[in-house]
Design a protein around this motif. Structure first.
Motif, short mmCIF file in Angstrom:
data_model
loop_
_atom_site.label_atom_id
_atom_site.label_comp_id
_atom_site.label_asym_id
_atom_site.label_seq_id
_atom_site.Cartn_x
_atom_site.Cartn_y
_atom_site.Cartn_z
N ILE A 189 6.17 8.48 5.77
CA ILE A 189 4.95 9.28 5.56
C ILE A 189 4.07 9.22 6.81
O ILE A 189 3.49 10.22 7.24
CB ILE A 189 4.18 8.77 4.33
N ALA A 190 3.98 8.03 7.42
CA ALA A 190 3.19 7.89 8.65
C ALA A 190 3.75 8.78 9.76
O ALA A 190 2.99 9.39 10.51
CB ALA A 190 3.18 6.43 9.10
N ALA A 191 5.07 8.85 9.85
CA ALA A 191 5.70 9.70 10.87
C ALA A 191 5.33 11.16 10.65
O ALA A 191 5.05 11.90 11.60
CB ALA A 191 7.21 9.52 10.85
N LEU A 203 11.47 -1.12 0.29
CA LEU A 203 11.60 0.31 0.00
C LEU A 203 10.26 1.02 0.16
O LEU A 203 10.19 2.09 0.80
CB LEU A 203 12.12 0.49 -1.43
N CYS A 204 9.20 0.46 -0.39
CA CYS A 204 7.89 1.10 -0.31
C CYS A 204 7.36 1.11 1.12
O CYS A 204 6.72 2.08 1.55
CB CYS A 204 6.90 0.41 -1.24
N GLY A 205 7.64 0.04 1.87
CA GLY A 205 7.25 0.03 3.28
C GLY A 205 7.99 1.10 4.06
O GLY A 205 7.40 1.79 4.91
N LEU A 206 9.28 1.25 3.80
CA LEU A 206 10.08 2.28 4.46
C LEU A 206 9.51 3.67 4.18
O LEU A 206 9.35 4.49 5.11
CB LEU A 206 11.53 2.20 3.96
N ILE A 207 9.20 3.93 2.93
CA ILE A 207 8.61 5.23 2.56
C ILE A 207 7.26 5.42 3.24
O ILE A 207 6.95 6.52 3.73
CB ILE A 207 8.46 5.33 1.03
N GLY A 208 6.47 4.35 3.30
CA GLY A 208 5.18 4.43 3.98
C GLY A 208 5.33 4.78 5.45
O GLY A 208 4.55 5.56 6.00
N THR A 212 0.73 0.90 11.23
CA THR A 212 0.57 -0.38 10.56
C THR A 212 -0.30 -0.25 9.31
O THR A 212 0.04 -0.76 8.24
CB THR A 212 -0.06 -1.42 11.51
N LEU A 213 -1.41 0.47 9.43
CA LEU A 213 -2.33 0.63 8.30
C LEU A 213 -1.69 1.47 7.19
O LEU A 213 -1.78 1.11 6.00
CB LEU A 213 -3.63 1.28 8.77
N ILE A 214 -1.05 2.57 7.57
CA ILE A 214 -0.46 3.46 6.57
C ILE A 214 0.71 2.79 5.86
O ILE A 214 0.79 2.76 4.63
CB ILE A 214 -0.02 4.79 7.21
N ALA A 215 1.63 2.24 6.65
CA ALA A 215 2.80 1.59 6.06
C ALA A 215 2.40 0.36 5.26
O ALA A 215 2.95 0.09 4.19
CB ALA A 215 3.80 1.22 7.15
N ILE A 254 7.52 -4.16 8.57
CA ILE A 254 8.66 -3.99 9.48
C ILE A 254 9.52 -2.82 9.03
O ILE A 254 9.94 -2.00 9.85
CB ILE A 254 9.49 -5.29 9.54
N PHE A 255 9.78 -2.72 7.73
CA PHE A 255 10.53 -1.58 7.22
C PHE A 255 9.75 -0.28 7.45
O PHE A 255 10.34 0.78 7.66
CB PHE A 255 10.84 -1.76 5.74
#
Length: 200
Positions: A179-181, A171-176, A94-97, A121-122
């Motif tokens: 990266i978190a994964a 898009l930026c949330g998805l990328i975040g 949650t924090l990273i995304a 959510i993304f």
């Protein structure tokens, strides 16, 4: 018996956490009604100094109840899927995304106020899909397939040019989330939670 109690305690914590998060989102929207949507001004306003505050506040703000309703169910479902690996993982994702998605939106977003939990959510969606690739465990791959089946259609939300939709935030949330994964991928031989021990 001890294992059952631990599982039940963890499940109660998950339910309590989700209830608090969703309750907060709805409370904020209810409060914002008599304010005429004034709280929405605390969203992300790209490339402005004051708009930086939106990185923190925007996931808690929604344009109306339909906007909030559309985000509530996927927020609960995807949050819970991540919580099965531990509340700590969910909090970190949650924090990273949220941060990377918000920062990316501030950098590339259209000149309008961007609000809503959809970026997070993304991020959850991206995390669950990417975790299947990075971890390569049966459970993580199974969840990636399930999430794709349930919510794969939301990927169209990252396409530019949709009026009234912050595709940049998506898009930026998805990328975040991806990266978190990558950051949270760990040695599967060392269980992180009760769910891991039983490959849930």
């Amino acid at each position: 018996m001890e294992t059952q109690r631990s599982l039940f305690s963890e499940f109660k914590l998950q339910i309590k956490t989700l209830t608090m998060v969703v309750g907060l989102l709805w409370a904020i929207e209810i409060i914002d009604i008599p304010l005429g949507g004034w709280l929405d001004t605390f969203g992300i306003l790209p490339r402005t100094a004051i708009g930086l505050r939106g990185i923190l506040f925007s996931p808690f703000l929604h344009g109306n109840f339909m906007h909030l309703i559309s985000n509530t169910v996927p927020l609960i479902v995807l949050s819970w899927f991540i919580m099965l690996s531990g509340i700590g993982d969910w909090l970190m994702v949650t924090l990273i995304a949220g941060f990377l998605g918000g920062l990316g939106t501030w950098l590339i977003g259209s000149p309008a106020i961007h609000i809503g939990a959809s970026g997070v959510i993304f991020g959850y969606f991206g995390f669950l899909i990417a975790r299947g690739y990075f971890e390569r465990s049966f459970a993580s791959i199974a969840f990636a397939v399930l999430v794709t089946f349930l919510y794969g259609g939301i990927i169209t939300g990252v396409a530019p040019g949709q009026a009234g939709i912050s595709w940049e935030g998506h898009l930026c949330g998805l990328i975040g989330g991806i990266i978190a994964a990558r950051l949270l991928t760990k040695d599967r031989s060392k269980p992180r939670s009760i769910a891991d021990k039983y490959d849930l």
